[in-house]
Design an enzyme around this catalytic site. Structure first.
Site, mmCIF file in Angstrom:
data_model
loop_
_atom_site.group_PDB
_atom_site.id
_atom_site.type_symbol
_atom_site.label_atom_id
_atom_site.label_comp_id
_atom_site.label_asym_id
_atom_site.label_seq_id
_atom_site.Cartn_x
_atom_site.Cartn_y
_atom_site.Cartn_z
ATOM 1 C CG ASN A 165 -32.609 116.237 -51.283
ATOM 2 O OD1 ASN A 165 -33.811 116.433 -51.481
ATOM 3 N ND2 ASN A 165 -31.679 116.652 -52.108
ATOM 4 C CG ASP A 185 -43.130 125.951 -45.840
ATOM 5 O OD1 ASP A 185 -43.265 126.646 -46.866
ATOM 6 O OD2 ASP A 185 -42.821 126.438 -44.727
ATOM 7 C CB CYS A 234 -42.508 130.999 -50.290
ATOM 8 S SG CYS A 234 -40.969 130.088 -50.299
ATOM 9 N NE ARG A 269 -44.932 127.594 -38.930
ATOM 10 C CZ ARG A 269 -44.245 128.739 -38.914
ATOM 11 N NH1 ARG A 269 -44.617 129.724 -38.131
ATOM 12 N NH2 ARG A 269 -43.182 128.889 -39.672
ATOM 13 C CG PHE A 290 -39.105 121.307 -47.808
ATOM 14 C CD1 PHE A 290 -37.882 121.398 -48.478
ATOM 15 C CD2 PHE A 290 -40.153 120.609 -48.403
ATOM 16 C CE1 PHE A 290 -37.717 120.818 -49.732
ATOM 17 C CE2 PHE A 290 -39.982 120.018 -49.659
ATOM 18 C CZ PHE A 290 -38.768 120.120 -50.327
ATOM 19 C CG ASP A 310 -34.749 121.722 -43.263
ATOM 20 O OD1 ASP A 310 -35.756 122.425 -43.446
ATOM 21 O OD2 ASP A 310 -33.607 122.068 -43.650
HETATM 22 N N1 SAH Z 1 -41.620 124.886 -42.859
HETATM 23 C C1 SAH Z 1 -40.654 125.766 -42.245
HETATM 24 C C2 SAH Z 1 -39.985 126.701 -43.205
HETATM 25 C C3 SAH Z 1 -39.340 126.046 -44.374
HETATM 26 S S1 SAH Z 1 -38.179 127.038 -45.215
HETATM 27 C C4 SAH Z 1 -41.334 126.512 -41.098
HETATM 28 O O1 SAH Z 1 -42.545 126.384 -40.915
HETATM 29 O O2 SAH Z 1 -40.636 127.241 -40.389
HETATM 30 C C5 SAH Z 1 -37.503 125.886 -46.323
HETATM 31 C C6 SAH Z 1 -36.586 124.858 -45.681
HETATM 32 O O3 SAH Z 1 -36.238 123.920 -46.688
HETATM 33 C C7 SAH Z 1 -35.274 125.374 -45.119
HETATM 34 O O4 SAH Z 1 -35.181 125.023 -43.779
HETATM 35 C C8 SAH Z 1 -34.185 124.643 -45.941
HETATM 36 O O5 SAH Z 1 -33.083 124.240 -45.139
HETATM 37 C C9 SAH Z 1 -34.931 123.439 -46.420
HETATM 38 N N2 SAH Z 1 -34.489 122.801 -47.673
HETATM 39 C C10 SAH Z 1 -34.132 123.365 -48.831
HETATM 40 N N3 SAH Z 1 -33.936 122.415 -49.786
HETATM 41 C C11 SAH Z 1 -34.187 121.222 -49.201
HETATM 42 C C12 SAH Z 1 -34.177 119.879 -49.659
HETATM 43 N N4 SAH Z 1 -33.903 119.560 -50.934
HETATM 44 N N5 SAH Z 1 -34.494 118.903 -48.782
HETATM 45 C C13 SAH Z 1 -34.786 119.197 -47.495
HETATM 46 N N6 SAH Z 1 -34.824 120.453 -47.016
HETATM 47 C C14 SAH Z 1 -34.530 121.453 -47.863
#
Ligand code: SAH
Length: 393
Positions: A276, A297, A337, A210, A226, A248
Site C-alpha cells: 500500500n 499516479d 485522474c 511518462r 502506484f 503497487d
Molecule cells: N502509473 C500506472 C497507472 C496507475 S493506475 C501506469 O503508468 O500505468 C493506479 C494503480 O494504483 C493501480 O495499479 C492500482 O492497483 C494501484 N493502487 C490503488 N490503490 C493503491 C494503494 N493504496 N497502494 C498502492 N497501489 C494502489
C-alpha cells in the site's frame, strides 16, 4: 420506423445547443410513445423543436445521451462515419501511427458510452450503456472492415454498467485474443493483459506524461508509486535512471511490471514491491530513504462529488509524504485522474502539502490528456487527467 420523442423541459435545451450530450432525469418532461429502455429517441425541446437523436434509459440518472444533432439515420453508415472520423482525428494528430492508442473516447468522439482501445493487432471494446450495448455487432463489423484486426475483446467488467442494468461479463467478440499482447510505447515494451488487467489493460492516457521524465531521470533514483505494470518507471529506466523502485497494491500488476522490466533489459535497475503506497511512503521517511524523482499516479480517489473531501485528504497525504523524501532540488510528478477534482482543487491541495512539508515548488510542466483522449469543450466531464511536474526544494 419513426422514433419516439423525448421532450426536454423549458430552459434545459441550452446546454444541448452548446454541445453537452447528456440529458439528466430532472430535465425530462416526458417520453411519448411505446418505449423500451435503450431505444433510440428523437430529443425535442418543450415546443417540439428537434434537438437531436440519442438513446435513452430511464433507470439511469443520465436518462439520454445524444448521438447526433442532425436528422440522420443511426445505421451502419452512421457508425462508419463516426469511427472513420475518430480515426481521421488521430491520423492528423500523429496518434494513428502509434502501436497502441485509444481509438474512441466516448462522448469526446461523439459516441457516448463507447471506449475502443487498440493494442497492436487487437482491439478492446467497452460499451458502458444499455443504448450502446445494442450496437456492438455493428461496431465490430465496421471495425473489422476498417482494420486488419486479429481479435476484438469485449471488456465489460465495468461497475458503471450496473447503473444501466447491464451485466459485467467479458467476452470475445471477434477472432482470437491471446492472454498477453506485447505493445511498444515510447520505445518501451509492455506486456498487456487484456482480459485480466485493470481497465482495458494499459493506461494509454499517461503515454505522453511518462516522457516528462526524460531529462530528469538521468542517473536518478526514482520511486514509481502506484506503478501498475511499470509505466512511468520503465520510461525513467529508458531515460537513464540509476534505480527504479515501483510500488503497487496489486500482485498481478507487480508481476507484470517485473516481467516488463525483463522484457526491456532493466532487471538490474528496476525493483518492485507489492504494498500500500500510503504505508510505504510513511515507512520510507524515518528510514532515511531519499529519491531524486517521485511519481505519484494514484487511482481516481473521487469517483463522485460526495467523495471529493476524502479524496483531497488522500492527495494531500501522499503528496506531503512524497515531498518529504525527495532530495533537495529533486522532482515530483504528481497526477490526479478524478474528474471531480478540478485543476484548482488539485493545485490547491498540492500547495497545502508543500506548506505543511516546508517545501517550495516550481512548476516544470502542467499536462493533461493526449489527443486520443480529447477534452470536448462544453463537456467538462471529458476532462479528468491532471499531471504536474514540480521541482521540490
Ligand atoms: N502509473 C500506472 C497507472 C496507475 S493506475 C501506469 O503508468 O500505468 C493506479 C494503480 O494504483 C493501480 O495499479 C492500482 O492497483 C494501484 N493502487 C490503488 N490503490 C493503491 C494503494 N493504496 N497502494 C498502492 N497501489 C494502489
Amino acid at each position: 420506423m419513426a422514433l419516439n420523442s423525448l421532450y426536454v423541459k423549458k430552459g434545459f435545451e441550452q446546454s444541448i445547443h452548446e454541445g453537452h450530450p447528456w440529458i439528466y432525469k430532472n430535465a425530462i418532461n416526458r417520453i411519448r410513445g411505446d418505449f423500451t429502455p435503450g431505444d433510440l429517441v428523437e430529443i425535442k425541446d418543450w415546443r417540439g423543436k428537434f434537438l437531436g437523436i440519442g438513446y435513452a434509459n430511464p433507470s439511469s440518472y443520465i436518462v439520454a445521451r445524444i448521438l447526433t444533432r442532425k436528422q440522420e439515420r443511426i445505421d451502419e453508415r452512421f457508425w462508419r462515419k463516426r469511427l472513420k472520423s475518430a480515426l481521421n482525428f488521430r491520423s492528423k494528430t500523429g496518434i494513428a501511427e502509434l502501436d497502441a492508442y485509444r481509438m474512441v473516447f466516448s462522448e469526446a468522439d461523439f459516441l457516448p458510452g463507447v471506449i475502443i482501445d487498440k493494442f497492436g493487432d487487437y482491439i478492446v471494446l467497452q460499451t458502458l450503456t444499455l443504448g450502446m450495448d445494442r450496437f456492438k455487432e455493428i461496431i465490430v463489423r465496421v471495425l473489422t472492415d476498417l482494420f486488419p484486426v486479429k481479435g476484438i475483446y469485449h471488456k465489460n467488467d465495468v461497475p458503471v454498467r450496473a447503473i444501466e442494468g447491464l451485466s459485467q461479463e467479458d467476452c470475445l467478440l471477434f477472432g482470437e485474443v491471446p492472454d498477453e499482447v506485447i505493445i511498444e510505447e515510447n520505445g518501451v515494451k509492455f506486456c498487456v493483459n487484456i482480459a485480466g488487467g485493470q481497465k482495458t489493460g494499459h493506461f494509454l492516457d499517461q503515454r505522453r506524461n511518462r516522457v516528462l521524465l526524460k531529462d530528469i531521470s538521468k542517473g536518478a533514483d526514482v520511486l514509481d508509486a502506484f506503478c501498475y505494470t511499470g509505466g512511468f518507471g520503465l520510461n525513467a529506466a529508458r531515460f537513464g535512471a540509476k534505480t527504479v523502485f515501483g510500488v503497487d497494491v496489486s500482485e498481478d500488476a507487480v508481476a507484470t511490471a517485473r516481467r516488463n522490466a525483463g522484457l526491456n533489459g532493466f532487471d538490474a535497475v528496476c525493483r518492485y514491491d507489492v504494498a500500500n503506497v500510503f504505508d510505504r511512503l510513511r515507512e520510507l521517511e524515518p528510514k532515511g530513504q531519499r529519491y531524486d524523482v517521485i511519481v505519484l499516479d494514484p487511482p481516481a480517489f473521487a469517483k463522485n462529488k460526495k467523495a471529493v473531501e476524502g479524496a483531497l485528504r488522500g492527495y494531500k497525504e501522499i503528496n506531503l509524504r512524497a515531498m518529504k523524501i525527495i532530495k533537495e532540488g529533486g522532482f515530483l510528478l504528481t497526477c490526479s485522474c478524478s474528474h471531480h477534482i478540478s485543476w484548482d482543487l488539485f493545485e490547491g491541495v498540492i500547495f497545502e502539502a508543500a506548506k505543511d512539508a516546508g517545501k517550495t515548488l516550481r512548476v516544470v510542466a502542467r499536462e493533461g490528456q493526449p489527443p486520443d483522449h480529447p477534452v470536448l469543450m462544453g463537456f467538462d466531464e471529458s476532462l479528468y487527467l491532471k499531471c504536474l511536474l514540480l521541482e521540490v526544494s
